[in-house]
Design a protein around this motif. Sequence first.
Motif, mmCIF file in Angstrom:
data_model
loop_
_atom_site.group_PDB
_atom_site.id
_atom_site.type_symbol
_atom_site.label_atom_id
_atom_site.label_comp_id
_atom_site.label_asym_id
_atom_site.label_seq_id
_atom_site.Cartn_x
_atom_site.Cartn_y
_atom_site.Cartn_z
ATOM 1 N N SER A 177 0.860 -1.178 0.000
ATOM 2 C CA SER A 177 0.000 0.000 0.000
ATOM 3 C C SER A 177 0.892 1.222 0.000
ATOM 4 C CB SER A 177 -0.945 0.027 1.209
ATOM 5 O OG SER A 177 -0.239 0.311 2.401
ATOM 6 N N ASN B 42 -4.733 4.537 0.242
ATOM 7 C CA ASN B 42 -4.275 3.614 1.271
ATOM 8 C C ASN B 42 -4.711 2.176 1.107
ATOM 9 O OD1 ASN B 42 -2.729 5.223 3.230
ATOM 10 N ND2 ASN B 42 -4.573 6.449 3.211
ATOM 11 N N GLU B 43 -5.445 1.860 0.073
ATOM 12 C CA GLU B 43 -5.894 0.481 -0.052
ATOM 13 C C GLU B 43 -4.717 -0.447 -0.271
ATOM 14 O OE1 GLU B 43 -7.805 1.868 -3.732
ATOM 15 O OE2 GLU B 43 -7.399 -0.172 -4.461
ATOM 16 N N GLN B 44 -4.894 -1.686 0.109
ATOM 17 C CA GLN B 44 -3.859 -2.686 -0.077
ATOM 18 C C GLN B 44 -4.075 -3.459 -1.369
ATOM 19 O OE1 GLN B 44 -4.260 -4.784 3.772
ATOM 20 N NE2 GLN B 44 -2.130 -4.228 4.123
ATOM 21 N N PHE B 45 -2.947 -3.856 -1.970
ATOM 22 C CA PHE B 45 -2.958 -4.697 -3.153
ATOM 23 C C PHE B 45 -2.259 -5.999 -2.782
ATOM 24 C CE2 PHE B 45 -4.479 -1.642 -6.248
ATOM 25 C CZ PHE B 45 -4.250 -0.444 -5.591
ATOM 26 N N PHE B 46 -2.906 -7.104 -3.084
ATOM 27 C CA PHE B 46 -2.425 -8.397 -2.636
ATOM 28 C C PHE B 46 -1.766 -9.195 -3.750
ATOM 29 C CE2 PHE B 46 -3.884 -8.845 1.706
ATOM 30 C CZ PHE B 46 -4.773 -7.798 1.809
ATOM 31 N N GLY B 47 -0.757 -9.961 -3.363
ATOM 32 C CA GLY B 47 -0.180 -10.933 -4.267
ATOM 33 C C GLY B 47 -1.063 -12.164 -4.377
#
Lengths: 116, 112
Positions: free
Chosen positions: A94, A103-108
């Motif tokens: 993020s 602020n959002e999260q990005f996932f693997g």
Amino acid sequence: DADVTQTPRNRITKTGKRIMLECSQTKGHDRMYWYRQDPGLGLRLIYYSFDVKDINKGEISDGYSVSRQAQAKFSLSLESAIPNQTALYFCATSEFGAGGTYNEQFFGPGTRLTVL
Amino acid sequence: AQSVSQHNHHVILSEAASLELGCNYSYGGTVNLFWYVQYPGQHLQLLLKYFSGDPLVKGIKGFEAEFIKSKFSFNLRKPSVQWSDTAEYFCAVQPNFNKFYFGSGTKLNVKP
């Protein structure tokens, strides 16, 4: 190409072995995170890093260590794997935006680890 | 202890039924709120997010969520679910632009 990549995607290992899970990102984000997912428990934070010189323990850091080799790379190590570390592991990134909009999260894609 | 609670662990609906998934949190101060979806065998994807402004937030695929500050809640809704909505849904809270806290997830099974 994926923005957040994890290697390996699947790993089976034996108790007592040392394992390293790697995460790389091309999003240019400063913040990186390692989570484990167990059925019924959601995502639990293992370690997080807000920049290259910043490493913080999460709620379940015992038995794990991390290394932030560069802005784009964040590795998770299990020094001596045990069966209850069998789980799905996710890396996320993020960035910090003063207005809050970034602020959002990005996932693997996740690493499925099995410890026998 | 501070936490994020998703009270529905497993929801089963028929297609076209309405959906509401609850999320309550116990963090004070400024909070950013998120709903993520995880389709079978995939990673988490953002459905919607709330940072400020209108407490009714619209996301992708017809989902929306309402932030009710007085109730510390951020419930997810969809008027009419489809079979393709079968997935696990996670609520997440980010207090004070710090780290994120996730609920335990709700598995939604939509029957065709």
